[in-house]
Design an enzyme around this catalytic site. Structure first.
Site, PDB file in Angstrom:
ATOM      1  N   TRP A  14      -3.226   0.061   0.056  1.00 56.70           N
ATOM      2  CA  TRP A  14      -2.047   0.828  -0.335  1.00 56.70           C
ATOM      3  C   TRP A  14      -1.695   0.631  -1.814  1.00 56.70           C
ATOM      4  O   TRP A  14      -0.747   1.244  -2.295  1.00 56.70           O
ATOM      5  CB  TRP A  14      -0.850   0.454   0.534  1.00 56.70           C
ATOM      6  CG  TRP A  14      -0.679  -1.033   0.707  1.00 56.70           C
ATOM      7  CD1 TRP A  14      -0.008  -1.890  -0.124  1.00 56.70           C
ATOM      8  CD2 TRP A  14      -1.197  -1.822   1.769  1.00 56.70           C
ATOM      9  NE1 TRP A  14      -0.085  -3.170   0.361  1.00 56.70           N
ATOM     10  CE2 TRP A  14      -0.808  -3.160   1.522  1.00 56.70           C
ATOM     11  CE3 TRP A  14      -1.951  -1.538   2.917  1.00 56.70           C
ATOM     12  CZ2 TRP A  14      -1.149  -4.211   2.379  1.00 56.70           C
ATOM     13  CZ3 TRP A  14      -2.289  -2.586   3.764  1.00 56.70           C
ATOM     14  CH2 TRP A  14      -1.891  -3.905   3.497  1.00 56.70           C
ATOM     15  N   GLU A  66       4.738  -0.723   4.205  1.00 56.10           N
ATOM     16  CA  GLU A  66       5.838  -1.688   4.125  1.00 56.10           C
ATOM     17  C   GLU A  66       6.404  -2.014   5.502  1.00 56.10           C
ATOM     18  O   GLU A  66       6.788  -3.150   5.770  1.00 56.10           O
ATOM     19  CB  GLU A  66       6.941  -1.156   3.203  1.00 56.10           C
ATOM     20  CG  GLU A  66       6.544  -1.072   1.736  1.00 56.10           C
ATOM     21  CD  GLU A  66       6.171  -2.422   1.146  1.00 56.10           C
ATOM     22  OE1 GLU A  66       6.624  -3.453   1.682  1.00 56.10           O
ATOM     23  OE2 GLU A  66       5.421  -2.449   0.146  1.00 56.10           O
ATOM     24  N   THR A 108       4.349  -9.593   9.307  1.00 58.10           N
ATOM     25  CA  THR A 108       2.936  -9.560   9.684  1.00 58.10           C
ATOM     26  C   THR A 108       2.073  -9.793   8.449  1.00 58.10           C
ATOM     27  O   THR A 108       2.339  -9.226   7.385  1.00 58.10           O
ATOM     28  CB  THR A 108       2.569  -8.214  10.330  1.00 58.10           C
ATOM     29  OG1 THR A 108       3.487  -7.937  11.395  1.00 58.10           O
ATOM     30  CG2 THR A 108       1.160  -8.248  10.890  1.00 58.10           C
ATOM     31  N   LEU A 164      -0.405  -4.851  17.189  1.00 61.13           N
ATOM     32  CA  LEU A 164       0.213  -5.246  15.925  1.00 61.13           C
ATOM     33  C   LEU A 164       1.529  -5.990  16.150  1.00 61.13           C
ATOM     34  O   LEU A 164       1.985  -6.733  15.284  1.00 61.13           O
ATOM     35  CB  LEU A 164       0.435  -4.017  15.038  1.00 61.13           C
ATOM     36  CG  LEU A 164       0.837  -4.274  13.589  1.00 61.13           C
ATOM     37  CD1 LEU A 164      -0.200  -5.133  12.870  1.00 61.13           C
ATOM     38  CD2 LEU A 164       1.028  -2.957  12.841  1.00 61.13           C
ATOM     39  N   GLY A 165       2.138  -5.789  17.317  1.00 63.40           N
ATOM     40  CA  GLY A 165       3.362  -6.517  17.642  1.00 63.40           C
ATOM     41  C   GLY A 165       4.613  -5.899  17.034  1.00 63.40           C
ATOM     42  O   GLY A 165       4.550  -4.947  16.267  1.00 63.40           O
ATOM     43  N   TYR A 191      15.151  -4.358   1.914  1.00 61.16           N
ATOM     44  CA  TYR A 191      13.837  -4.629   1.337  1.00 61.16           C
ATOM     45  C   TYR A 191      12.955  -3.375   1.349  1.00 61.16           C
ATOM     46  O   TYR A 191      12.368  -2.998   0.324  1.00 61.16           O
ATOM     47  CB  TYR A 191      13.121  -5.761   2.090  1.00 61.16           C
ATOM     48  CG  TYR A 191      11.651  -5.783   1.763  1.00 61.16           C
ATOM     49  CD1 TYR A 191      11.210  -6.290   0.549  1.00 61.16           C
ATOM     50  CD2 TYR A 191      10.710  -5.215   2.626  1.00 61.16           C
ATOM     51  CE1 TYR A 191       9.868  -6.264   0.211  1.00 61.16           C
ATOM     52  CE2 TYR A 191       9.365  -5.186   2.297  1.00 61.16           C
ATOM     53  CZ  TYR A 191       8.946  -5.711   1.095  1.00 61.16           C
ATOM     54  OH  TYR A 191       7.627  -5.657   0.756  1.00 61.16           O
ATOM     55  N   ASP A 245      11.471 -10.101  -0.135  1.00 68.26           N
ATOM     56  CA  ASP A 245      10.826 -10.506   1.112  1.00 68.26           C
ATOM     57  C   ASP A 245      10.627 -12.019   1.085  1.00 68.26           C
ATOM     58  O   ASP A 245      11.110 -12.713   0.185  1.00 68.26           O
ATOM     59  CB  ASP A 245       9.507  -9.759   1.311  1.00 68.26           C
ATOM     60  CG  ASP A 245       8.429 -10.178   0.320  1.00 68.26           C
ATOM     61  OD1 ASP A 245       8.754 -10.876  -0.679  1.00 68.26           O
ATOM     62  OD2 ASP A 245       7.260  -9.823   0.525  1.00 68.26           O
ATOM     63  N   GLU A 248       5.345  -5.872  -7.062  1.00 68.12           N
ATOM     64  CA  GLU A 248       4.035  -6.203  -6.499  1.00 68.12           C
ATOM     65  C   GLU A 248       3.536  -7.542  -7.032  1.00 68.12           C
ATOM     66  O   GLU A 248       2.956  -8.352  -6.289  1.00 68.12           O
ATOM     67  CB  GLU A 248       3.026  -5.102  -6.821  1.00 68.12           C
ATOM     68  CG  GLU A 248       3.244  -3.824  -6.022  1.00 68.12           C
ATOM     69  CD  GLU A 248       2.204  -2.770  -6.327  1.00 68.12           C
ATOM     70  OE1 GLU A 248       1.934  -1.941  -5.441  1.00 68.12           O
ATOM     71  OE2 GLU A 248       1.649  -2.776  -7.456  1.00 68.12           O
ATOM     72  N   CYS A 294       0.415 -24.755  -8.298  1.00 68.86           N
ATOM     73  CA  CYS A 294       1.321 -24.661  -9.443  1.00 68.86           C
ATOM     74  C   CYS A 294       0.587 -24.632 -10.780  1.00 68.86           C
ATOM     75  O   CYS A 294       1.048 -23.991 -11.737  1.00 68.86           O
ATOM     76  CB  CYS A 294       2.322 -25.810  -9.411  1.00 68.86           C
ATOM     77  SG  CYS A 294       3.439 -25.768  -7.981  1.00 68.86           S
TER      78      CYS A 294
END
Length: 386
Positions: A44, A57, A63, A100-101, A140, A158, A202, A219
């Site tokens: 995507w 989204e 997931t 997929l739930g 979101y 998110d 992104e 880090c």
């Protein structure tokens, strides 16, 4: 998204956290430069079709990316446009979503597509208020659609972004509280580079997914480590604050594989139930003082109005939902009498085992189908929610 606050209040919060304009520019520049060479290659990415961004989204809610990718491709192959999704039957949508739930996402996506066709001439709206009015779209998802599809200066928050911001600015308050959510949204909005919200959002999500991970963050590879208060303090994993998990209640459920000759009886859950719209092997939760066999006879009578004889225990399936756990005890049963009626379910069908693939089932029931086909019959299976 929290209710609006005054610009003065927001600026006070930022100053208290040491978020100066030079620091904002530094974060933006370094993160966008890092993203130029470390951007994840996802199906995507680079997409500008609002419908396809919306689908991705919604699927990504709760997931993992690796799980979503094949479902995303299969879903768009089946429903390439918003119009095709709106025209589809819910059963068809749930079948493509199967496995997929969190099936409320599929139901909301389908319902929202129909509302867009009816109220927005088939075009996903570019207005935050109109987006938030659609089923299944929260702050979101609205921010993601606005920034990625329409180029608007809209923030996202998110789990990945929340973790990055909490470590950058050592926010150790309860992430579930309204005050903490407001602070994080304020930060996400303040950091947005005007006109580049989509790429920046992104990049933030990529950083959280690949570098600023929940455990053992990398880090030394992070473009923001020099100014990260969590890293400089020596304990970035302290942020965000860890919330103590409650022990989940457990329920015993009895389910029947009810035979009438070479046919099986399946029932459909009400649309507004948990796992709504999916088919299942009928049964229900054991009440106090009942044996599993007594529970199953009662549940089948209440749900379908028929009498059955309970036979051998076929298998047990353990399954974890978000707020509780169940053990489903599955019995072979024999149909005795009565005409099935949808008394406690949305629908019912007699089907042959080979026809089960035509229906969308929850993951736990899919285990039962596998056992019916001879794979692991009679064993104790464990199935966890993604």
């Amino acid at each position: 998204m929290p209710r609006a606050r005054s610009s003065k209040d927001n600026q006070t919060d930022l100053l208290q956290m040491g978020v100066s304009e030079p620091l904002r520019r530094q974060i933006r520049d370094r993160l966008l430069a890092w993203s130029h060479t470390h951007r994840r290659d996802l199906p995507w990415r680079g997409e500008r079709d609002p419908y396809r961004i919306w689908v991705s989204e919604v699927m990504l809610q709760q997931t993992q990316v690796e799980t979503v990718i094949p479902y995303y491709l299969r879903f768009l192959s089946q429903f390439p446009t918003l119009h095709s999704l709106a025209e589809a039957d819910l059963d068809e949508v749930l079948k493509v979503w199967e496995g997929l739930g969190y099936y409320a996402r599929a139901r909301n996506l389908h319902q929202a597509a129909r509302q867009v066709m009816e109220h927005h001439s088939g075009q996903l709206p570019a207005d935050r208020g109109a987006l938030l009015a659609l089923p299944g779209i929260g702050a979101y998802t609205a921010g993601a659609i606005l920034s990625l599809a329409f180029g608007r200066d809209a923030a996202v928050l998110d789990g990945n972004v929340r973790r990055v911001l909490s470590r950058l600015f050592t926010i150790d308050s309860d992430p579930r509280s309204a005050a903490t959510r407001r602070k994080l949204w304020n930060l996400a909005e303040a950091l947005l580079p005007p006109g580049q919200a989509g790429p920046f959002n992104e990049a933030l999500m990529d950083l959280g997914a690949t570098v600023c991970t929940p455990r053992d963050p990398h880090c030394t590879d992070c473009p923001l480590s020099e100014g990260c208060q969590g890293y400089q303090g020596g304990d970035p994993e302290r942020y965000p604050a860890r919330v103590q998990r409650r022990s989940l209640p457990h329920y015993d459920v009895a389910a029947g594989v009810i035979w009438r000759g070479d046919e099986l009886l399946i029932s459909k859950r009400y649309t507004d139930d948990l796992l709504g719209g999916l088919w299942e092997f009928p049964g229900g939760t054991r009440e106090s003082g009942e044996t599993l066999e007594e529970c199953l006879v009662r549940e089948i009578r209440e749900e379908l109005g028929i009498e059955i004889a309970v036979g051998d225990l076929m298998m047990a399936v353990r399954h974890a939902y978000t707020h509780f756990r169940v053990t489903i005890h599955v019995f072979h049963c024999c149909y005795l009498s009565g005409e099935p009626q949808a008394l406690g379910c949305a629908d019912w069908r007699w089907v042959r085992p080979g026809e089960l693939d035509d229906f969308a089932f929850p993951a736990a029931d899919r285990r039962i189908i596998t056992a019916l086909r001879g794979n692991g019959k009679g064993k104790d299976h464990t199935e966890k929610k993604r």
